[in-house]
Structure formats: structure tokens, C-alpha cells
Enzyme design. Structure first.
Site, PDB file in Angstrom:
ATOM      1  N   ASP A 197       0.816  -1.219   0.000  1.00 42.12           N
ATOM      2  CA  ASP A 197       0.000   0.000   0.000  1.00 42.12           C
ATOM      3  C   ASP A 197       0.847   1.265   0.000  1.00 42.12           C
ATOM      4  OD1 ASP A 197      -2.509   1.605   0.519  1.00 42.12           O
ATOM      5  OD2 ASP A 197      -1.458   1.983   2.402  1.00 42.12           O
ATOM      6  N   HIS A 278      -6.532   6.589   3.669  1.00 37.59           N
ATOM      7  CA  HIS A 278      -6.647   7.730   2.763  1.00 37.59           C
ATOM      8  C   HIS A 278      -5.428   7.908   1.859  1.00 37.59           C
ATOM      9  CE1 HIS A 278     -10.251   9.091   4.865  1.00 37.59           C
ATOM     10  NE2 HIS A 278      -9.618   8.828   5.995  1.00 37.59           N
ATOM     11  N   ARG A 279      -4.460   6.988   1.984  1.00 37.77           N
ATOM     12  CA  ARG A 279      -3.249   7.142   1.172  1.00 37.77           C
ATOM     13  C   ARG A 279      -3.568   7.073  -0.322  1.00 37.77           C
ATOM     14  NH1 ARG A 279      -0.082   3.672   3.582  1.00 37.77           N
ATOM     15  NH2 ARG A 279       1.091   5.192   4.805  1.00 37.77           N
ATOM     16  N   ALA A 280      -4.476   6.200  -0.703  1.00 43.34           N
ATOM     17  CA  ALA A 280      -4.813   6.056  -2.122  1.00 43.34           C
ATOM     18  C   ALA A 280      -5.363   7.354  -2.691  1.00 43.34           C
ATOM     19  CB  ALA A 280      -5.817   4.925  -2.315  1.00 43.34           C
ATOM     20  N   MET A 283      -2.432   9.812  -3.165  1.00 43.53           N
ATOM     21  CA  MET A 283      -1.558   9.401  -4.261  1.00 43.53           C
ATOM     22  C   MET A 283      -2.243   9.566  -5.612  1.00 43.53           C
ATOM     23  SD  MET A 283       1.286   8.775  -2.946  1.00 43.53           S
ATOM     24  CE  MET A 283       1.953   8.503  -1.305  1.00 43.53           C
TER      25      MET A 283
END
Length: 328
Positions: A197, A278-280, A283
Site C-alpha cells: 500500500d 486515505h493514502r490512495a 496518491m
């Protein structure tokens, strides 16, 4: 004469991999790219070819941290570098630092200089591979075979742009801003989902299945091996065009904006895709901004978001409700 690397522009096919690598160097804040695929699919060839296209940069002479003049002014005292005289500056090409599978934490982050401690009685920091890779490309082949703790260290630095090391009473902080490129063959084992991830982008590559494309791969590779200098020269113009476009995109990126409608679409897409955290989302916005810059625009479009989703989401999805996103 030094043997030239195989030209990035001469690679046949692998469009998604080449695009992902370009975005990773335009925007290092993407925290790197993971390239999954079988051996012999031009993964390392593409990385080394791309590095040859990147613009030269100013670097203070004689420092192991590859500091720019502005960074030298900020970090020199804390790193124990000589500030008695104005620093000399030279133009340097972007370096590729290879991280071996057996690398230890000390080799990656740095360690106490034992020789200085024994002979001079002083505690001095010996910088590691993260310092060597600053403002360059850190290339990790078979990243899935690395110790998980070492992978964590790499991804932390790629995300934060700095490395802080504490050893035997020493505390050292230095910039470590680099484009992280990891490659792996899934047949040799997978990365843990928590590590997967943290790579901003991920692409899957495979050998060409079209006969004409495979013939062209053979033809170009044999021509390169017969006369590397002549082959590289024949692709010089195409490489120069790519290099100029990458340089323009790097300069344009800070001015690229994603409006609230774009952010709303990103959030809705990530919710529907079922990704964790919330990283997606973040990014996906960064990748879309880099795509807009690559195309010479200052505003993110729906097309940018679609293309960014194909690079950012598939390796994070717990289910596959969005056929269009999962396809590459």
C-alpha cells in the site's frame, strides 16, 4: 569510451511501466513505484535508461549527502560539513543507487564510523544508501525478498524526504528525497499488504505477445549489442525530446491544480474501490497532477484521474468493483 545505457526511448511496448517511471521522477512525493513482472521484461533496463534522460542539477562539491547549495546552507553545520569557505558547486547527473537484497539497516540508513571512533576517539556518522540516493533514484531489485524492516525504512524516507538516524548517542538528520523504484517477480513471493500500500504507484509487466513487437525487441537488442554507441546515437533525438518534456513537467508541476470537483471524484472512486485509509486518495491526486504536468497542463482533467486510478488503485483494492480501474 564508457558503454552507453540502452536508450529509454528504444524500449518496445511496456507503455504503462514507462509512464509510471516518468511520473515517479516528475513527482518523488508519490513514494515510488513498484514494478511487478517476470524476468526479462526490461524493468532494470527502463530504470537505467530513464536516469540518463533526467536533467543535471547543482551539487555542492565534496559532500556525501549530494546536497544542493540551498540544502547545504541549512544542513551543513548539523552534518559536520566544512563551512569555513564558500562551497564549490558543480553540475552532476542524476545517480542510480542499487540496494542489494542483503542490505542491513546500518547499510541503508548509515552508522557510526568505527575507525574514527577507535583511532581518533571521535563519534562520526558514516552516511548510508539513503544519503547516497538523495536527489536520485534508489533502485531495489527483488524488493519482495528484502527484510520487511528495511523496506519500511525505505518507504518512510521516500514519503518524508528526510532520514533521521540515532546511533550510540549520535542523532543525525539529513535530506533523503529520491525516486524509489522497486521491482519484483511475484512467483518469488509477495509483499505484505501494509508495504504494498505504501508504494504510490504499481504496474504489472509481461512479455510482448504480439509477434511483430517481439521481432522488434530482438532486432533492437541485437543492434545495441553489435554497436552500443551507434545504436544510442540513433535514438539520441527521441531521447532528447523525452528529456526536455520531463524537465518541463518537473518545472510545471508546482503550478498544477486539482479543483474540488476533481477531489470529490477521487474520494468517491476510492470509496467505491474499497481501499483502506486515505493514502490512495492522496496518491491518486498526486499522480493526476503529474500526468497533467506531463501533458503540459496546469489543471487536472477527468482523463488524468482515470489514468492515475489505473496506477494507484489496483494493488490496494480489497475487491474489484471497478472494471475500468483494474485494467491496465
Amino acid at each position: 569510451m564508457e558503454r552507453p545505457v540502452y536508450p529509454f526511448a528504444a524500449i518496445v511496448g511496456q507503455d504503462q511501466m514507462r509512464l509510471g517511471l516518468i511520473l515517479a521522477v516528475i513527482c518523488p512525493e508519490l513514494s515510488g513505484i513498484l514494478i511487478r513482472g517476470e524476468k526479462g521484461t526490461a524493468k532494470s533496463t527502463a530504470v537505467r535508461g530513464l536516469a540518463a534522460l533526467l536533467p543535471e542539477r547543482d551539487e555542492v562539491v565534496g559532500n556525501p549527502y549530494h546536497l544542493s547549495p540551498d540544502e547545504f546552507a541549512v544542513y551543513a553545520d548539523g552534518l559536520g560539513l566544512d563551512t569555513a569557505a564558500p562551497p564549490s558547486v558543480e553540475r552532476r547527473r542524476v545517480q542510480i543507487v542499487d540496494l542489494p537484497v542483503g542490505a542491513t539497516e546500518d547499510r541503508v540508513t548509515g552508522s557510526l564510523d568505527v575507525q574514527a571512533a577507535l583511532t581518533q576517539g571521535s563519534r562520526r556518522f558514516e552516511p548510508g544508501l539513503l544519503a547516497a540516493a538523495h536527489r536520485g533514484i534508489l533502485y531495489v531489485d527483488e524488493v519482495n525478498l528484502l527484510d520487511n524492516h528495511v523496506v519500511d525504512l525505505l518507504l518512510d524516507s521516500a514519503a518524508m524526504g528526510v532520514s533521521t538516524v540515532e546511533r550510540e548517542g549520535l542523532s543525525v538528520t539529513h535530506p533523503a528525497r529520491f525516486s524509489l523504484v522497486g521491482t519484483m517477480n511475484p512467483e518469488e513471493g509477495e509483499l505484505r499488504p501494509q508495504l504494498l500500500d505504501r508504494f504510490g504507484l504499481c504496474v504489472t509487466v509481461s512479455a510482448e505477445t504480439d509477434t511483430a513487437s517481439r521481432i522488434e525487441v530482438i532486432r533492437r537488442r541485437l543492434a545495441y549489442e553489435d554497436d552500443p554507441v551507434a545504436f544510442a546515437a540513433s535514438w539520441q533525438a527521441a531521447g532528447d525530446e523525452l528529456a526536455a518534456r520531463i524537465d518541463r513537467a518537473m518545472r510545471l508541476l508546482p503550478g498544477v491544480r486539482a479543483d474540488d470537483d476533481a477531489l470529490g471524484r477521487v474520494a468517491a472512486t476510492c470509496i467505491e474501490a474499497g481501499v483502506d485509509g486515505h493514502r490512495a486518495d492522496i496518491m491518486m491526486v498526486r499522480a493526476a497532477r503529474a500526468l497533467a504536468a506531463w501533458d503540459g497542463r496546469t489543471r487536472v482533467s477527468d482523463t488524468d484521474l482515470d489514468r492515475a486510478g489505473r496506477l494507484v488503485l489496483p494493488h490496494r483494492m480489497r475487491r474489484l468493483p471497478l472494471e475500468g480501474i483494474a485494467q491496465t
